[in-house]
Design a protein around this motif. Structure first.
Motif, mmCIF file in Angstrom:
data_model
loop_
_atom_site.group_PDB
_atom_site.id
_atom_site.type_symbol
_atom_site.label_atom_id
_atom_site.label_comp_id
_atom_site.label_asym_id
_atom_site.label_seq_id
_atom_site.Cartn_x
_atom_site.Cartn_y
_atom_site.Cartn_z
ATOM 1 N N ILE A 109 0.708 -1.131 -0.090
ATOM 2 C CA ILE A 109 -0.148 -0.128 0.009
ATOM 3 C C ILE A 109 0.821 1.220 -0.013
ATOM 4 O O ILE A 109 0.724 2.211 -0.767
ATOM 5 N N LEU A 110 1.852 1.266 0.601
ATOM 6 C CA LEU A 110 2.895 2.440 0.906
ATOM 7 C C LEU A 110 3.794 2.662 -0.321
ATOM 8 O O LEU A 110 3.741 3.786 -0.796
ATOM 9 N N GLN A 111 3.993 1.315 -1.208
ATOM 10 C CA GLN A 111 4.704 1.527 -2.459
ATOM 11 C C GLN A 111 3.744 2.268 -3.114
ATOM 12 O O GLN A 111 4.099 3.209 -4.244
ATOM 13 N N ALA A 112 2.519 1.709 -3.402
ATOM 14 C CA ALA A 112 1.529 2.255 -4.274
ATOM 15 C C ALA A 112 1.253 3.667 -4.267
ATOM 16 O O ALA A 112 0.922 4.352 -5.214
ATOM 17 N N CYS A 113 1.237 4.027 -2.922
ATOM 18 C CA CYS A 113 0.935 5.498 -2.772
ATOM 19 C C CYS A 113 1.811 6.420 -2.728
ATOM 20 O O CYS A 113 1.783 7.534 -3.329
ATOM 21 N N SER A 114 3.282 6.056 -2.497
ATOM 22 C CA SER A 114 4.381 6.898 -2.586
ATOM 23 C C SER A 114 5.142 6.770 -3.864
ATOM 24 O O SER A 114 6.185 7.519 -4.010
ATOM 25 N N SER A 115 5.000 5.703 -4.691
ATOM 26 C CA SER A 115 5.953 5.549 -5.843
ATOM 27 C C SER A 115 5.600 6.596 -6.900
ATOM 28 O O SER A 115 6.129 6.730 -8.046
ATOM 29 N N ILE A 116 4.602 7.426 -6.992
ATOM 30 C CA ILE A 116 4.144 8.244 -7.827
ATOM 31 C C ILE A 116 3.867 9.676 -7.172
ATOM 32 O O ILE A 116 3.898 9.794 -6.083
ATOM 33 N N ASN A 117 3.904 10.818 -8.162
ATOM 34 C CA ASN A 117 3.586 11.895 -7.513
ATOM 35 C C ASN A 117 2.074 11.989 -7.378
ATOM 36 O O ASN A 117 1.193 11.974 -8.238
ATOM 37 N N ILE A 118 1.705 12.066 -6.300
ATOM 38 C CA ILE A 118 0.257 11.993 -5.914
ATOM 39 C C ILE A 118 -0.743 13.060 -6.601
ATOM 40 O O ILE A 118 -1.869 12.797 -6.934
ATOM 41 N N THR A 119 0.101 14.179 -6.798
ATOM 42 C CA THR A 119 -0.658 15.349 -7.272
ATOM 43 C C THR A 119 -1.216 15.108 -8.709
ATOM 44 O O THR A 119 -1.794 15.768 -9.326
ATOM 45 N N GLU A 120 -0.290 14.101 -9.455
ATOM 46 C CA GLU A 120 -0.682 13.551 -10.763
ATOM 47 C C GLU A 120 -2.214 13.100 -10.912
ATOM 48 O O GLU A 120 -2.811 13.114 -11.898
ATOM 49 N N LEU A 121 -2.599 12.744 -10.018
ATOM 50 C CA LEU A 121 -3.844 11.758 -9.971
ATOM 51 C C LEU A 121 -5.218 12.739 -9.818
ATOM 52 O O LEU A 121 -6.447 12.210 -10.120
ATOM 53 N N PHE A 122 -4.995 14.080 -9.745
ATOM 54 C CA PHE A 122 -6.220 14.889 -9.468
ATOM 55 C C PHE A 122 -6.159 16.195 -10.326
ATOM 56 O O PHE A 122 -4.859 16.732 -10.476
ATOM 57 N N SER A 123 -7.255 16.492 -11.127
ATOM 58 C CA SER A 123 -6.930 17.685 -12.134
ATOM 59 C C SER A 123 -8.084 18.720 -11.768
ATOM 60 O O SER A 123 -8.857 18.413 -11.162
ATOM 61 N N LEU A 124 -7.571 20.051 -11.921
ATOM 62 C CA LEU A 124 -8.479 21.116 -11.436
ATOM 63 C C LEU A 124 -9.726 21.210 -12.439
ATOM 64 O O LEU A 124 -9.526 21.027 -13.804
#
Length: 682
Positions: A109-124
């Motif tokens: 879970i930690l690897q799946a959540c931290s291995s990417i830039n989480i801000t890329e998952l949401f758009s304005l």
């Protein structure tokens, strides 16, 4: 007769008032929860216990970014061979609950959540019947590990997610349904995210009413464990209106959660995670937050009193099914990471579209284009189809390094990813009244075609092969008119790039060739760039440097100068050197640019918030000095020193823009120069 009249009048009054009574009855049901999948939920709990022991439940509270502490809690529980027989998830705690119930280990879970830039998952997004943050990429990312169509009732551990319904104003407890839809509903904070349709309901984050719904767990087990991630930051400016609003909302849901916990002092274990000082927006600190959760669980479960409690209750364990799923997840995580390593692109599956606030910047330090130095901001419509996306941005453009006049512009941008390693990008922009800008190419229209092929080499290093074609329809100073569709400025670039990064150091090396076509002249140039930055010990002090050179193969001088080379100036002679305008001539066959900067973080390790809404991270104030050698007869270079401020600025930690602003002295112009630019992932 009189009695009959009274009866008929009573019936008539009852009929007239029945709608009002019905509404009152529905309102009175607001305290009665609606539960979906409860019978199956109970049956699966009994299946885990075998009917031979009492079940032990786990409640994971809400807390936004602080909820990543639950990952550490789960890890410590597993090390003590404690696996809950069911989980009640609330708000952001629901994401951890669902992923763990699906079979992922805490480390996965930690690897799946931290291995990417989480801000890329949401758009304005424009908040028209929706929130300001779109979740399409978030869903696509989750489905990279959890297959589309996965049902909650099929998970390894029974899990129940608590939401609130805008339609009935009732609490909705969900133990069945689509995995991704329920997960998205679980953190749907109003305004920020859209509510989620589920049956006849419009679901929002259940943490809006109660952050720690421990009472629910006692419907299914006499003994439960609860992990909480409350907010107790004593340094908040409570007079800030936005902060005051957030805290006022937090009062009720925290109070209700504490009531649930205090009602069960003898038949529960409370793991109070030591993350209450973290901002709810600090998603970038999830590793540290998870570690705090682990230590908090260890401290709590190591006490003699808690050990005695646990000894009286038998719990479940990691099943063969969970282990099999974890092996499968390892393969899926490795597959995703191998694709993500090329361009840090999430990708999409199927067709998606969105109307959003958009921005495109062509002036940040790693921008690949040479003939554009503008920023475009406006309203953007975009759609994606599998590995292809197209965005149309209508707004205003201005030059990032000149504080120039903003002009209306339409920017079209397309990206296509092929064979994992190949990226093809096309940018087309139309400008109105572009002559009011001082760009030496004064574009009416610009076209950029970008090809990039990437090879991950070892660790965090990679090799990139880049090819770019740029065209600008520009103002023709010789004929004193604007040439349309003649493409007076063409530039071809081919290069190889080596990148290497660690937590403390970044290295960028590029070498290649430019081929320019200005009006009727074709000229070849060679160029090279080396760029590096390092943190000294901590993030408090950073140093960076840049060295760029360009050389004329044909020996005819007039080597082009591009703003992206790194020398900040508004001197017309330098900016127009080698451009189609031919306003100046320089026989020198090379230009060399060097830059150095030393920066400090005024608050290392801390984040700065604005009203608990905007988060400032990686704040740096640095002194810089740019040097330029472009005249053979002058050994002493031109110089441009100044101060630059840069920071990552994010909306509730989930949508980040890197902004850099500077002001300094421009020796070639003998005056002040300033500007700003930004970089934002789409």
């Amino acid at each position: 007769m009189k009695r009959k009249c009274i009866v008929w009048i009573s019936v008539l009054i009852a009929l007239l008032l029945s709608p009002l009574i019905g509404n009152d009855d529905r309102l009175l049901l607001a305290n009665t929860p609606i539960i979906y999948g409860e019978e199956s939920f109970k049956a699966r709990i009994e299946e885990r216990t075998g009917g031979t022991r009492e079940p032990v439940g786990l409640v994971l509270s809400g807390g936004s970014a602080r909820a990543f502490a639950h990952i550490g809690v789960l890890k410590y529980l597993e090390e003590q061979e404690i696996v809950p027989d069911f989980i009640i998830g609330n708000s952001m705690g629901s994401i951890i609950a669902l992923l763990y119930s699906a079979g992922l280990s805490p480390d996965q879970i930690l690897q799946a959540c931290s291995s990417i830039n989480i801000t890329e998952l949401f758009s304005l997004s424009l908040p028209v019947n929706s929130g300001v943050l779109g979740c399409e990429k978030f869903k696509e990312y989750i489905q990279a590990f959890i297959p589309e169509g996965t049902k909650m009732e099929d998970l390894d551990i029974p899990v129940m997610i608590v939401c609130e319904d805008l339609v009935t104003k009732r609490q909705i407890r969900i133990a069945e349904g689509d995995f991704t839809d329920v997960m998205t509903a679980s953190f749907a904070i109003p305004v920020y995210f859209s509510s989620v349709k589920y049956k006849d309901h419009l679901l929002i984050d259940g943490g809006q009413a109660n952050l720690a719904p421990l009472d629910i767990a006692y419907s299914y087990a006499p003994f439960n464990i609860i992990s909480t991630t409350f907010y107790n930051n004593t340094e908040l400016n409570l007079q800030n209106p936005i902060t005051a609003l957030n805290v006022s909302i937090d009062i009720g849901k925290t109070r209700q959660g504490m009531n649930d916990i205090q009602n069960h002092p003898d038949d529960s274990i409370w793991i109070r995670c030591n993350v209450e000082g973290f901002s709810y927006m600090q998603f970038s600190a999830m590793g540290a937050i998870a570690e705090r959760g682990y230590e908090s669980a260890k401290d709590t479960l190591s006490t003699p009193e808690v050990k005695a409690q646990l000894s009286e209750h038998e719990t479940g364990s990691v099943t063969d099914s969970m282990m099999n799923h974890r092996d499968g997840f390892n393969a899926m995580i490795d597959k995703f990471n191998s694709q993500y390593a090329y361009y840090q692109e999430i990708g999409s599956d199927g067709f998606h579209q969105a109307l959003t606030l958009g921005a495109s910047s062509y002036a940040y330090p790693s921008d690949p284009f040479s003939l554009r130095d503008d920023t475009v901001i406006g309203i953007q419509y975009g759609f994606s189809l599998n590995d292809w996306s197209l965005n149309a941005l209508l707004g205003f453009s201005w030059q990032a390094h000149n504080f120039g006049t903003a002009v209306p512009a339409l920017n079209l941008s397309s990206e296509l990813y092929m064979f994992k390693a190949l990226k093809i990008q096309t940018d087309l922009c139309f400008y109105i009244d572009a002559l009011s800008q001082s760009n030496p190419y004064s574009p009416v229209c610009s076209l950029s075609q970008y090809f990039l092929y990437t090879f991950p080499i070892f660790g965090n290093s990679r090799l990139e092969l880049k090819g770019i074609y740029e065209l600008v329809n520009n103002f023709n100073s010789e004929e004193n008119d604007i040439t349309v569709w003649n493409g007076l400025a063409h530039l071809f670039t081919a290069s190889g790039i080596f990148k290497y990064s660690t937590d403390l150091t970044d290295l960028y090396i590029e070498g290649g060739a430019n081929l320019s076509l200005w009006v009727s002249s074709i000229r070849p140039f060679a160029f090279g760039t080396i760029r590096t930055s390092s943190h000294l010990g901590t993030d408090f002090l950073t140093i960076s440097g840049n060295l760029t050179g360009r050389f004329a193969f044909d020996g005819n001088g007039n080597v082009p100068f591009f703003v992206g080379d790194g020398f900040r100036t508004r001197n017309s002679r330098i900016l127009h050197q080698g451009s189609p305008s031919r306003e100046f001539s320089n026989p020198q066959n090379s230009i060399i640019i060097a830059s150095a900067a030393v920066g400090v973080d005024p608050s290392p390790g801390k984040t700065i918030t604005m009203g608990e809404l905007i988060l400032f991270e990686k704040l740096s104030i640095q002194a810089y000095c740019d040097l330029l050698w472009y005249q053979s007869s002058v050994l002493i270079p031109e110089f441009s020193p100044g101060i630059e401020v840069k920071s990552d600025i994010s909306l509730i930690g989930l949508r980040t823009v890197t902004i850099r602003a500077y002001i300094g002295y421009d020796s070639p112009s003998r005056g002040v120069i300033g500007g700003f630019w930004f970089n934002s992932s789409n």
